[in-house]
Design an enzyme around this catalytic site. Structure first.
Site, PDB file in Angstrom:
ATOM      1  N   ASN A 195       5.283   3.216  36.104  1.00  0.00           N
ATOM      2  CA  ASN A 195       4.488   2.137  36.154  1.00  0.00           C
ATOM      3  C   ASN A 195       3.552   2.157  37.279  1.00  0.00           C
ATOM      4  O   ASN A 195       3.770   2.329  38.279  1.00  0.00           O
ATOM      5  CB  ASN A 195       5.404   0.931  36.554  1.00  0.00           C
ATOM      6  CG  ASN A 195       4.958   0.006  35.711  1.00  0.00           C
ATOM      7  OD1 ASN A 195       5.353  -1.231  35.951  1.00  0.00           O
ATOM      8  ND2 ASN A 195       4.226  -0.086  34.685  1.00  0.00           N
TER       9      ASN A 195
ATOM     10  N   HIS B  67       9.223   6.853  25.973  1.00  0.00           N
ATOM     11  CA  HIS B  67       8.133   6.849  26.284  1.00  0.00           C
ATOM     12  C   HIS B  67       7.380   7.843  26.566  1.00  0.00           C
ATOM     13  O   HIS B  67       6.336   8.100  26.857  1.00  0.00           O
ATOM     14  CB  HIS B  67       7.853   6.223  27.552  1.00  0.00           C
ATOM     15  CG  HIS B  67       7.928   4.419  27.618  1.00  0.00           C
ATOM     16  ND1 HIS B  67       8.813   3.619  26.744  1.00  0.00           N
ATOM     17  CD2 HIS B  67       7.218   3.420  28.107  1.00  0.00           C
ATOM     18  CE1 HIS B  67       8.712   2.645  26.962  1.00  0.00           C
ATOM     19  NE2 HIS B  67       7.580   2.362  27.760  1.00  0.00           N
TER      20      HIS B  67
ATOM     21  N   TYR C 286      12.606  -8.746  35.454  1.00  0.00           N
ATOM     22  CA  TYR C 286      11.791  -7.681  34.339  1.00  0.00           C
ATOM     23  C   TYR C 286      12.156  -6.358  34.741  1.00  0.00           C
ATOM     24  O   TYR C 286      12.203  -5.803  35.841  1.00  0.00           O
ATOM     25  CB  TYR C 286      10.439  -8.021  34.337  1.00  0.00           C
ATOM     26  CG  TYR C 286       9.775  -7.227  33.466  1.00  0.00           C
ATOM     27  CD1 TYR C 286       9.672  -7.413  32.001  1.00  0.00           C
ATOM     28  CD2 TYR C 286       9.033  -6.203  33.881  1.00  0.00           C
ATOM     29  CE1 TYR C 286       9.195  -6.469  31.061  1.00  0.00           C
ATOM     30  CE2 TYR C 286       8.476  -5.459  33.083  1.00  0.00           C
ATOM     31  CZ  TYR C 286       8.318  -5.431  31.753  1.00  0.00           C
ATOM     32  OH  TYR C 286       7.629  -4.800  30.818  1.00  0.00           O
TER      33      TYR C 286
ATOM     34  N   TYR D  30     -41.354  16.776  38.504  1.00  0.00           N
ATOM     35  CA  TYR D  30     -40.364  15.679  38.926  1.00  0.00           C
ATOM     36  C   TYR D  30     -38.836  16.477  39.462  1.00  0.00           C
ATOM     37  O   TYR D  30     -38.231  16.012  40.306  1.00  0.00           O
ATOM     38  CB  TYR D  30     -39.987  14.860  37.970  1.00  0.00           C
ATOM     39  CG  TYR D  30     -41.037  13.607  37.931  1.00  0.00           C
ATOM     40  CD1 TYR D  30     -42.119  13.658  38.518  1.00  0.00           C
ATOM     41  CD2 TYR D  30     -41.006  12.655  36.976  1.00  0.00           C
ATOM     42  CE1 TYR D  30     -43.299  12.721  38.428  1.00  0.00           C
ATOM     43  CE2 TYR D  30     -41.973  11.720  36.766  1.00  0.00           C
ATOM     44  CZ  TYR D  30     -43.126  11.742  37.606  1.00  0.00           C
ATOM     45  OH  TYR D  30     -43.990  10.736  37.489  1.00  0.00           O
TER      46      TYR D  30
ATOM     47  N   PHE E  77      -0.700  -2.201  38.100  1.00  0.00           N
ATOM     48  CA  PHE E  77      -0.613  -0.743  36.991  1.00  0.00           C
ATOM     49  C   PHE E  77      -1.781  -0.762  36.382  1.00  0.00           C
ATOM     50  O   PHE E  77      -1.927   0.259  35.602  1.00  0.00           O
ATOM     51  CB  PHE E  77       0.661  -0.885  36.126  1.00  0.00           C
ATOM     52  CG  PHE E  77       0.676  -2.324  35.349  1.00  0.00           C
ATOM     53  CD1 PHE E  77      -0.270  -2.346  34.290  1.00  0.00           C
ATOM     54  CD2 PHE E  77       1.665  -3.106  35.492  1.00  0.00           C
ATOM     55  CE1 PHE E  77      -0.033  -3.816  33.727  1.00  0.00           C
ATOM     56  CE2 PHE E  77       1.812  -4.155  34.764  1.00  0.00           C
ATOM     57  CZ  PHE E  77       0.795  -4.641  34.083  1.00  0.00           C
TER      58      PHE E  77
ATOM     59  N   ARG F  91     -39.943  17.625  42.825  1.00  0.00           N
ATOM     60  CA  ARG F  91     -40.401  16.538  43.706  1.00  0.00           C
ATOM     61  C   ARG F  91     -39.422  15.412  43.884  1.00  0.00           C
ATOM     62  O   ARG F  91     -39.311  14.951  45.132  1.00  0.00           O
ATOM     63  CB  ARG F  91     -41.841  15.862  43.260  1.00  0.00           C
ATOM     64  CG  ARG F  91     -42.679  15.143  44.325  1.00  0.00           C
ATOM     65  CD  ARG F  91     -43.529  14.417  43.764  1.00  0.00           C
ATOM     66  NE  ARG F  91     -44.399  14.847  42.532  1.00  0.00           N
ATOM     67  CZ  ARG F  91     -45.070  14.074  41.714  1.00  0.00           C
ATOM     68  NH1 ARG F  91     -45.384  12.975  42.109  1.00  0.00           N
ATOM     69  NH2 ARG F  91     -45.460  14.609  40.450  1.00  0.00           N
TER      70      ARG F  91
ATOM     71  N   GLU G 123       0.195  -6.249  25.688  1.00  0.00           N
ATOM     72  CA  GLU G 123      -0.885  -5.502  26.510  1.00  0.00           C
ATOM     73  C   GLU G 123      -2.618  -5.580  25.706  1.00  0.00           C
ATOM     74  O   GLU G 123      -2.752  -4.500  25.260  1.00  0.00           O
ATOM     75  CB  GLU G 123      -0.503  -3.989  26.813  1.00  0.00           C
ATOM     76  CG  GLU G 123       0.931  -4.114  27.434  1.00  0.00           C
ATOM     77  CD  GLU G 123       1.699  -2.621  27.487  1.00  0.00           C
ATOM     78  OE1 GLU G 123       1.133  -1.880  27.015  1.00  0.00           O
ATOM     79  OE2 GLU G 123       2.652  -2.886  27.927  1.00  0.00           O
TER      80      GLU G 123
END
Length: 516
Positions: free
Chosen positions: A204, A91, A61, A284, A333, A287, A420
């Protein structure tokens, strides 16, 4: 490149957040550890052996196939290098502002550290080109938006690699922004020529999410421990009691962060001081500081473990196991780990500001401030407005944080044709974590300015020893506000003191019992 810089050795297993910070600042050089060189070489040899084997049961792959939905499409032997180039070109689709140089350095360093583990299949020659570019500060233009944090931070890492290929824009200290190929040439660096699987190995992984979250974490940890010191100034200014920090109370609720915070407050307030009121107990926001700051501390400790683990993890796909002579596809990944950590960080550190802004209100509002003038005006109320609008700024930042702390990682949108079908959205979580942390720094800075102003107005009451050091430090940088002036430079200076850790340094000598 300065040869006398300290060296950080990248071995894939021992990189710390402090190291990454120094790399980002350009204070150090990086080198591949001997073990990393061996790991990378051995892994590449395994991959090349598999690629050249005459009989293959199935294609590898990302080396002999397309990507994602195109995993079933095989690529011819003479197309394998073009496949990697096409991967980067297709990409690199990020948008938005470019990451500053410091963050690009951190990004490159994390990619090198992943490759150093020896599971990616990238060649030693290519990894060394990453190292050389980092040490020369030849830094690609990386847009901050475009990653969904699933098959790695694909878009930003593609942009990172694109510049190293001599395509697009690049930055260097000598030239500023310019043509990537020309800047590489000016530094005697050769553009990357990607070999089989190297484009995939370059993009990746979770380096974008992890590097930004690491920066946010470093700053959040520094802000959080100084928040106790700044809160102690406010307690003194508001004539608060220190009863609530009695160790017996905190020993019965065994959270380490709460106990550390109480210890800091107790230590700072136990010294001789005339700033004590008659009240039985405080609001608060005074405290309950250890209980609120404490859970932030403990959450950041948890996040620290996740991020440093991720920094030293193999997040590639497929992974090459040289000892077993196998190549196996998986999902390391996926950005859920660092993405969730970024969301936890933002939620936790926001609460520091959420409480700080209430102490600012008490300091500025004479209904709560035990005799201080409204808005801490130094002279002639009405003519002067004092810190009135500084409190608006703090309130605005806290309000923004309440939106920014909505977790990014609860969302997922299916991508890549359904392959995906669950993504982390961790990149947005990391960017938000940085923004939230910066807002917290500003809110604490405004509280510190207000507390010091209030202490001045209590004069001649005596401040505790350690806190006097802090007050004196602030006053060497920021003048008392006697009459209205432009406050922007004062706020920026106060933030710088916090970001540089100077507030903690001023009191650290009396903190021997604090686990910092």
């Amino acid at each position: 490149m300065s040869e006398d810089k300290k060296v950080v050795w990248l071995d894939g297993k021992s990189l710390r957040i402090e190291d990454l910070k120094e790399i980002g600042e350009g204070k150090v050089r990086v080198k591949l550890a001997e073990e990393a060189v061996s790991n990378i070489t051995k892994c590449r040899k395994t991959l090349e052996s598999k690629l050249s084997a005459p009989e293959k049961k199935k294609p590898i792959y990302g080396a002999q196939t397309g990507f994602g939905q195109f995993a079933d499409k095989t690529v011819e032997q003479d197309e394998m290098e073009q496949l990697q180039t096409n991967l980067i070109l297709s990409h690199a689709t990020g948008v938005g502002s470019a990451l500053p140089p410091e963050r690009v350095r951190q990004l490159i360093a994390l990619r090198i550290n992943v490759h150093a583990k020896g599971y990616s299949g990238i060649s030693l020659e290519t990894v060394q080109q990453f190292v050389d570019a980092l040490n020369a500060s030849c830094l690609s233009r990386v847009p901050e938006k475009g990653s969904v944090g699933a098959s790695g931070d694909l878009a930003p890492l593609a942009h990172l690699t694109l510049g190293l290929m001599g395509i697009g824009e690049m930055w260097s200290p000598e030239s500023g922004w310019g043509n990537a190929e020309e800047i590489l040439k000016a530094h005697n660096l050769t553009p990357l020529k990607l070999k089989s699987k190297e484009g995939l190995a370059a993009i990746n992984g979770t380096a974008f999410i992890t590097s930004l979250t690491a920066e946010a974490l470093y700053r959040a940890e520094l802000a959080t421990k100084q928040a106790d010191v700044i809160a102690a100034l406010s307690i003194e200014a508001l004539l608060g009691t220190d009863d609530a920090y009695d160790p017996r109370i905190h020993q019965q609720r065994c959270h380490p962060g709460q106990q550390q915070s109480a210890y800091v407050l107790r230590t700072l307030l136990k010294h001789d001081s005339e700033f004590r009121g008659p009240q039985l107990q405080d609001a608060y926001s005074l405290r309950c500081i250890p209980q609120v700051h404490g859970v932030t501390r403990d959450t950041l400790t948890f996040v620290h473990t996740i991020i440093e683990t991720e920094m030293n993890s193999a997040t590639d796909n497929p992974m090459i196991f040289s000892d077993d002579n196998e190549i196996v596809s998986g999902g390391n990944f996926h950005g859920e780990y660092p993405g969730k950590a970024a969301d936890y960080l933002a939620i936790a550190v926001h609460e520091i500001a959420n409480m700080s802004v209430m102490r600012i209100e008490r300091l500025l509002n004479k209904a709560y401030s035990e005799g201080l003038p409204m808005f801490l005006v130094g002279s002639k109320e009405g003519l002067n407005s004092g810190l009135m609008i500084a409190q608006y700024t703090a309130a605005a930042l806290v309000s923004e944080n309440k939106v920014l702390t909505h977790p990014s990682t609860v969302d997922s949108i299916s991508t890549c044709g359904g392959t995906e079908d669950h993504v982390s959205m961790g990149a947005f979580a990391a960017r938000k974590a940085l923004q939230v942390t910066e807002h917290v720094e500003y809110v604490l800075a405004i509280e510190m300015i207000a507390a010091c102003q209030a202490i001045d107005l209590r004069h001649p009451k005596k401040l505790s020893g350690p806190l006097k050091k802090v007050h004196d430090l602030v006053r060497t940088k920021i003048m008392h506000l006697e009459k209205d002036r432009f406050m922007g430079p004062d706020i920026d200076m106060a933030v710088r003191l916090i970001q540089e850790g100077q507030i903690w340094t001023a009191v650290s000598s009396c903190m021997s019992g604090c686990n910092e």
